[in-house]
Design an enzyme around this catalytic site. Sequence first.
Site, PDB file in Angstrom:
ATOM      1  N   GLY A 206       0.586  -1.400  -0.352  1.00  0.00           N
ATOM      2  CA  GLY A 206      -0.123  -0.372   0.013  1.00  0.00           C
ATOM      3  C   GLY A 206       0.937   1.195   0.244  1.00  0.00           C
ATOM      4  O   GLY A 206       0.064   2.467  -0.144  1.00  0.00           O
TER       5      GLY A 206
ATOM      6  N   LYS B 142       7.121  18.755  -3.840  1.00  0.00           N
ATOM      7  CA  LYS B 142       8.059  19.245  -2.287  1.00  0.00           C
ATOM      8  C   LYS B 142       8.770  20.195  -1.904  1.00  0.00           C
ATOM      9  O   LYS B 142       8.427  20.596  -0.960  1.00  0.00           O
ATOM     10  CB  LYS B 142       7.819  17.545  -1.473  1.00  0.00           C
ATOM     11  CG  LYS B 142       6.553  16.657  -1.163  1.00  0.00           C
ATOM     12  CD  LYS B 142       6.862  15.526  -0.731  1.00  0.00           C
ATOM     13  CE  LYS B 142       5.264  14.749  -0.505  1.00  0.00           C
ATOM     14  NZ  LYS B 142       5.839  13.038  -0.385  1.00  0.00           N
TER      15      LYS B 142
ATOM     16  N   GLY C 235       1.592   6.806   4.480  1.00  0.00           N
ATOM     17  CA  GLY C 235       0.434   6.592   5.318  1.00  0.00           C
ATOM     18  C   GLY C 235      -0.722   7.155   5.372  1.00  0.00           C
ATOM     19  O   GLY C 235      -0.544   9.131   6.257  1.00  0.00           O
TER      20      GLY C 235
END
Lengths: 465, 337
Positions: free
Chosen positions: B205, B223, B315
């Site tokens: 994931g 970023k 995450g």
Amino acid sequence: MKVVMKFGGSLLASPGGIPRVSRVISKASKKMRVVVVISALDDVTDLLLHAATNARTWDSTQVIHFIDRIRGIHSQPLTEMELRQATYNEAVDHLEELLDDLKLTLSGVSILRELTPRSNDLLLSFGERLSLVVVSAGLRKAGIAIEALTGGDAGIVTDDSFGEASLEVTKTRRGVKEKLLPLLTKGVVPVVAGFIARSESGEMTTLGRGGSDYTATLLADAIAADEVWIWTDVDGILTADPRIVKSARVIEELSYAEAEEMGFFGAKNMHPLALAPARKAGIPVRIRNGFKPDRLGTLINPRERKSSAIAKSVALVGNVGIVTVSGETLVGRPGTAAKIFELLGKAGVNVLMISQSVSESNISAVVRKGSLERAASALSEGLSRVGISAGVKVEPDVSVLAVVGAGMQGTPGIAAKVFSAVAATGVNVRMIAQGSSELNISFVVASRDSEKAVKALHESVVLGK
Amino acid sequence: MTEEVRLIIVGFGVVARSLAGSLEARGEEFRRTRGIDFHLVAAVDSKSAAIDRNGLDVRELLRRKEETGRVGRRHLPATEIIEDTEADILVELTPANPLDAEPGMTHLKSAIKASKHVVTANKMPLAHEYPSLMASAESRGVQVRYSACVGAGLPILDFGDACAVSEPLLKVEGVLNATSNFVLSRMESDSSSFPEALEEAKKLGYAESNPWLDVDGVDSAAKIVIIANHTLKKSLTLKDVAIVEGIRRISPSRVKALREEGKKVRMVASVERRPEVRVLELPGGDPLSIDGACNVVKFHCKYSGERVVSGPAAGGVTTSSAVMRDLLRVGASIEGS
């Protein structure tokens, strides 16, 4: 028997396309010596052309995103073919290597804000080179002994006028023969990336509008092949557009000259440039459907066989317009037509048809609709500048119908027959022209009438009812 | 005294669901300890919207999203909701679109125009138009907070702010894409190839099904733009970044050879004058040669030298903790006003 087979991009990129093509090649290579020519996968050439126009203004992200789209188109069939891990890894490595080069090329364009003809050729060459990686992997999986070659590897040599390179015919013949014949003798199938070549100084060049078909016919000429088979996703050359005419059917046989006339009028078949090497060498060309390999398709060969029907096909070219120049000052003034051609040429307008009244008081030209306004303003400005006062009028919503077939040659009364077929439908003909080869009669009708006229003509002069 | 703070959440993926869960679970705590009473008055996903001026039932909302894949029954344009719903903060959580930053860009502009504060985890609008977005926010007197755009939950921007309090920052460089770093670490630890390691990252994931944004360096580029503008006070956009190289072409043999020399290969984004993203070979002891799904950033301070912040940075849950941080800060400022 030696056959050069070219496989089109839509066929290769169709679901299950490469395994399907592999079966065709595998079967053929058991009975004859085969040279394979491949196109870029479906949309890739268009994407590369898009990049060629736009990459000047792209930033890093846009370049990377473009590369990823191209990656997706090629990695999908690779994944679907369920190759052995080693074959797959090798193909992916090769693909990524090419994508890296493509990225460098595009980054160069975006940093310099300039696309030179040389980078343009290099950029466009990636379509066939990437396709070669994917198709070769599929053919190897099918157990066919192949050697993957770019056009340059196969011995195709051009001069280095990038963007419009000309073939070095003698050198190419020799180079191709030296490279391909030994492979064929060993029972190896050469798989050649179409459309691309190499200049004598070793730079990547492209073969222009003839494309991969041209690669196929020039290879056939060099190795003295018996036939060229163009595998595509249609049944062959049809008598009319099947979306308009339900009774349209495949033309079994055509002469080179007839095929060229049809190609010029935008039928979905070979570009006249691509046919030239086969025509000169007298090598028959077949257009065949890769989805239905048991069918024979259309054979293009030297014979001009007259069939019982007057014509072999009716093509419809929509999206055109007429620009008409008229005025008494045109009468008896030599060079006016030349001036008109010159003005249109300078404005980059391509003329499809031209006609002049006997009184010389008006001249009409049929041009693509997209260039109609440009044509009109170029003419009114250009003519008044040289002191010709003439009115310029445009008619936007017209279509060209082209009736093609050797049956019209030297047969009196053909024009009358064609006309009466159109007249019987009540459609008004705006302009008419017959090529001096007598292989085609073209005329212009209002677009709203065009489909009715196509159907009527197909019935009477193609089917002969 | 508790202050009511009304939120609109646009984009209802993993981060938004995690955030909504926290708002529900910790609502009482925030009322008691901070005096902030968050009300979710509108939630919008790509297919539907739910609105309630008095505050949506968050538990019911999460259940509906789980069951139907939609937050509401009707489709309503997000911009209309952002402009017309009475609310204090837009929480912009739509997916990152590197090409034109939409739909996030329009959402941000609508919110600023409607004088709403913005908290976002979508880095692309800022990467594309940071200078002009911040200028228009300032002229409207609204705050735009975006700490979740960089480092997921790792407070990289706050760390940079702290470094800059007493001295100028000269240069920033860092490993900013956790997915790529995971892939590289995996290639080092078990000699897998890039595709194999990437497959592993997808299974766990960490990577999207199409990972180009991560592995080709675009995410890192976005970023570094945000970090440079925020901490070095530059006026950069994504177009200014030279993305020299991603990690796709790094071979197992190169990784192995480097390992034998005690080195590691890392994708590093940096800015001193020009921002760039490139693959660097680093000595094993370099703080940037971190392993796993982590970020690390090195701020070069004029007098005190290098300052490093690092940690896990992947995450939805960690990202939502950064969004929460921003919400509480904006909430506190509203309370004071």
